[in-house]
Motif scaffolding. Sequence first.
Motif, PDB file in Angstrom:
ATOM      1  N   CYS A 141     -63.790  14.700 -10.658  1.00 48.40           N
ATOM      2  CA  CYS A 141     -64.431  13.700  -9.790  1.00 48.40           C
ATOM      3  C   CYS A 141     -65.814  14.177  -9.372  1.00 48.40           C
ATOM      4  CB  CYS A 141     -63.575  13.440  -8.553  1.00 48.40           C
ATOM      5  SG  CYS A 141     -62.022  12.576  -8.872  1.00 48.40           S
ATOM      6  N   PHE A 142     -65.885  15.443  -8.979  1.00 52.67           N
ATOM      7  CA  PHE A 142     -67.152  16.031  -8.530  1.00 52.67           C
ATOM      8  C   PHE A 142     -68.188  16.002  -9.648  1.00 52.67           C
ATOM      9  CE2 PHE A 142     -69.918  19.768  -8.189  1.00 52.67           C
ATOM     10  CZ  PHE A 142     -70.455  19.593  -6.924  1.00 52.67           C
ATOM     11  N   VAL A 143     -67.815  16.477 -10.829  1.00 53.20           N
ATOM     12  CA  VAL A 143     -68.759  16.549 -11.950  1.00 53.20           C
ATOM     13  C   VAL A 143     -69.181  15.145 -12.389  1.00 53.20           C
ATOM     14  CG1 VAL A 143     -69.011  17.224 -14.372  1.00 53.20           C
ATOM     15  CG2 VAL A 143     -67.920  18.770 -12.754  1.00 53.20           C
ATOM     16  N   GLY A 144     -68.202  14.231 -12.492  1.00 59.84           N
ATOM     17  CA  GLY A 144     -68.515  12.877 -12.940  1.00 59.84           C
ATOM     18  C   GLY A 144     -69.451  12.148 -11.995  1.00 59.84           C
ATOM     19  N   TYR A 145     -69.150  12.231 -10.689  1.00 59.57           N
ATOM     20  CA  TYR A 145     -69.994  11.513  -9.739  1.00 59.57           C
ATOM     21  C   TYR A 145     -71.335  12.209  -9.549  1.00 59.57           C
ATOM     22  CZ  TYR A 145     -71.497   8.836  -5.714  1.00 59.57           C
ATOM     23  OH  TYR A 145     -72.217   8.026  -4.880  1.00 59.57           O
ATOM     24  N   ALA A 146     -71.349  13.547  -9.632  1.00 65.19           N
ATOM     25  CA  ALA A 146     -72.624  14.264  -9.547  1.00 65.19           C
ATOM     26  C   ALA A 146     -73.555  13.828 -10.677  1.00 65.19           C
ATOM     27  CB  ALA A 146     -72.387  15.774  -9.606  1.00 65.19           C
ATOM     28  N   PHE A 147     -72.983  13.659 -11.874  1.00 62.45           N
ATOM     29  CA  PHE A 147     -73.769  13.176 -13.018  1.00 62.45           C
ATOM     30  C   PHE A 147     -74.304  11.776 -12.731  1.00 62.45           C
ATOM     31  CE2 PHE A 147     -74.006  10.749 -16.970  1.00 62.45           C
ATOM     32  CZ  PHE A 147     -74.840  11.553 -17.743  1.00 62.45           C
ATOM     33  N   LEU A 148     -73.446  10.915 -12.200  1.00 59.53           N
ATOM     34  CA  LEU A 148     -73.859   9.550 -11.891  1.00 59.53           C
ATOM     35  C   LEU A 148     -74.880   9.528 -10.760  1.00 59.53           C
ATOM     36  CD1 LEU A 148     -73.469   6.503 -12.335  1.00 59.53           C
ATOM     37  CD2 LEU A 148     -71.579   6.585 -10.702  1.00 59.53           C
ATOM     38  N   TYR A 149     -74.644  10.334  -9.715  1.00 60.00           N
ATOM     39  CA  TYR A 149     -75.558  10.364  -8.570  1.00 60.00           C
ATOM     40  C   TYR A 149     -76.963  10.768  -9.009  1.00 60.00           C
ATOM     41  CZ  TYR A 149     -77.702  11.658  -4.151  1.00 60.00           C
ATOM     42  OH  TYR A 149     -78.566  11.748  -3.076  1.00 60.00           O
ATOM     43  N   TYR A 269     -77.793  20.889 -10.709  1.00 57.39           N
ATOM     44  CA  TYR A 269     -76.424  21.314 -10.402  1.00 57.39           C
ATOM     45  C   TYR A 269     -76.150  21.301  -8.893  1.00 57.39           C
ATOM     46  CZ  TYR A 269     -78.352  25.848  -9.013  1.00 57.39           C
ATOM     47  OH  TYR A 269     -79.067  26.843  -8.379  1.00 57.39           O
ATOM     48  N   HIS A 270     -77.210  21.362  -8.099  1.00 56.90           N
ATOM     49  CA  HIS A 270     -77.102  21.480  -6.648  1.00 56.90           C
ATOM     50  C   HIS A 270     -77.323  20.148  -5.944  1.00 56.90           C
ATOM     51  CE1 HIS A 270     -78.854  23.020  -2.650  1.00 56.90           C
ATOM     52  NE2 HIS A 270     -77.599  23.412  -2.652  1.00 56.90           N
ATOM     53  N   ALA A 271     -77.727  19.118  -6.702  1.00 56.59           N
ATOM     54  CA  ALA A 271     -78.192  17.867  -6.083  1.00 56.59           C
ATOM     55  C   ALA A 271     -77.106  17.173  -5.271  1.00 56.59           C
ATOM     56  CB  ALA A 271     -78.738  16.929  -7.157  1.00 56.59           C
ATOM     57  N   PHE A 272     -75.901  17.046  -5.820  1.00 55.72           N
ATOM     58  CA  PHE A 272     -74.866  16.286  -5.119  1.00 55.72           C
ATOM     59  C   PHE A 272     -74.421  16.991  -3.844  1.00 55.72           C
ATOM     60  CE2 PHE A 272     -70.274  14.661  -5.088  1.00 55.72           C
ATOM     61  CZ  PHE A 272     -70.612  13.589  -4.284  1.00 55.72           C
ATOM     62  N   ARG A 273     -74.224  18.318  -3.915  1.00 59.59           N
ATOM     63  CA  ARG A 273     -73.837  19.032  -2.679  1.00 59.59           C
ATOM     64  C   ARG A 273     -74.954  18.975  -1.649  1.00 59.59           C
ATOM     65  NH1 ARG A 273     -73.247  24.390  -0.269  1.00 59.59           N
ATOM     66  NH2 ARG A 273     -74.332  25.462  -1.963  1.00 59.59           N
ATOM     67  N   ALA A 274     -76.200  19.063  -2.097  1.00 61.03           N
ATOM     68  CA  ALA A 274     -77.320  18.938  -1.161  1.00 61.03           C
ATOM     69  C   ALA A 274     -77.318  17.554  -0.514  1.00 61.03           C
ATOM     70  CB  ALA A 274     -78.639  19.187  -1.882  1.00 61.03           C
ATOM     71  N   ALA A 275     -76.942  16.535  -1.295  1.00 63.24           N
ATOM     72  CA  ALA A 275     -76.872  15.179  -0.746  1.00 63.24           C
ATOM     73  C   ALA A 275     -75.771  15.069   0.307  1.00 63.24           C
ATOM     74  CB  ALA A 275     -76.629  14.179  -1.875  1.00 63.24           C
ATOM     75  N   LEU A 276     -74.614  15.692   0.036  1.00 64.18           N
ATOM     76  CA  LEU A 276     -73.533  15.692   1.026  1.00 64.18           C
ATOM     77  C   LEU A 276     -73.979  16.392   2.309  1.00 64.18           C
ATOM     78  CD1 LEU A 276     -70.507  16.640  -1.295  1.00 64.18           C
ATOM     79  CD2 LEU A 276     -71.134  14.369  -0.462  1.00 64.18           C
ATOM     80  N   THR A 277     -74.698  17.507   2.145  1.00 65.27           N
ATOM     81  CA  THR A 277     -75.195  18.250   3.312  1.00 65.27           C
ATOM     82  C   THR A 277     -76.252  17.444   4.056  1.00 65.27           C
ATOM     83  OG1 THR A 277     -74.808  20.313   2.106  1.00 65.27           O
ATOM     84  CG2 THR A 277     -76.175  20.444   4.074  1.00 65.27           C
ATOM     85  N   ALA A 278     -77.124  16.763   3.317  1.00 62.11           N
ATOM     86  CA  ALA A 278     -78.162  15.944   3.949  1.00 62.11           C
ATOM     87  C   ALA A 278     -77.531  14.839   4.794  1.00 62.11           C
ATOM     88  CB  ALA A 278     -79.069  15.344   2.880  1.00 62.11           C
TER      89      ALA A 278
END
Length: 339
Positions: A141-149, A269-278
């Motif tokens: 889920c994480f990898v798939g949505y991170a790719f989409l995000y 590789y860091h974009a989605f987690r950075a978005a969650l943190t933002a």
Amino acid sequence: MLPFAPAIFCFALFLVGVLRDRRRFSNAVFLGFAVVFAVIGWVAEIGREHPVVGGIAILVILAVLALGIVVFGFFLIANGVQMLRKEGRSLGNLMSLLAGVLILAVIVLLIVAIAQHTRTLIVIAGTAMALFGYVGFLFLCFVGYAFLYGRLRVRRDADYVVVLGSGLIGGHRVPPLLASRLERGRAVHERLSARGGRPVLLTSGGQGPDEELPESHAMADYLVEHGFPADRIEREDRSRTTEENLRFSRALMEKANPDYRCVIVTNNYHAFRAALTARRCGVKGQVVGSPTAAYFWPSATIREFVAVFLEHKVINLGICLLFILSGSTLWYAIGLLRG
């Protein structure tokens, strides 16, 4: 149509979540459930009309899934060895190697349990597979949505482009990883400026114990040396972590313009987690990623997933504990029945 109702429902929740705020991990989970239920619905529909074909489809899916897991395990081990050779020994660089070894260990445990056919081994293997399935589902889920995000469009207008720091070489020099972020930040800034905006590029990063100057200052110097106008740069030089990057940058932006909008730049590789943190920090902006070397991506992605998993440790570790307790209960129940 009925077999696809759960998939449609989960996909609707996914769309609502993205429209409300694309920076939610729940969006990734709903998308994952939508895919799983869609596959189940597809197999059920085939099985209803053609039972033999439906049975074959299930066997093919299981075979492909099993083969994919084995291949993925060996791939992670090979990537882990490459990471150690190129990046040196550290816990972060060991992530892909450890994950690959763990995957193969669970497979071997399952094979041994089936071969030995003992109560303890079967229950341990079953519990391990349940944990593996849960964590594996969340990872996909994480990898798939991170790719989409990473491919969703960001705002066409923004007041700031925030580039997150990532450490310096020799205490003063911008490394290739950080240079990639800065070049992507420059590209975003140029695109916004071409539309008539006057965004500020905000470099964010404090000074580590082994650094001669704050990361944000080295980042600004790099940009100026490569022709970027110095008067369009602002520095946030107190932060030590991604969360501090975003909190301190938010304070600077709000002070200058309470209604600010921004684009945050980091590596892909860091974009989605950075978005969650933002989102957690209340920053008004989305995140874009810059390219990363292919060999670096698997280990870094696993590290990002582990961080997100532990950020939701209450529910995740609670579910893992539930699996372990269920396995222990099953082991005890089987013992009573045999006794």
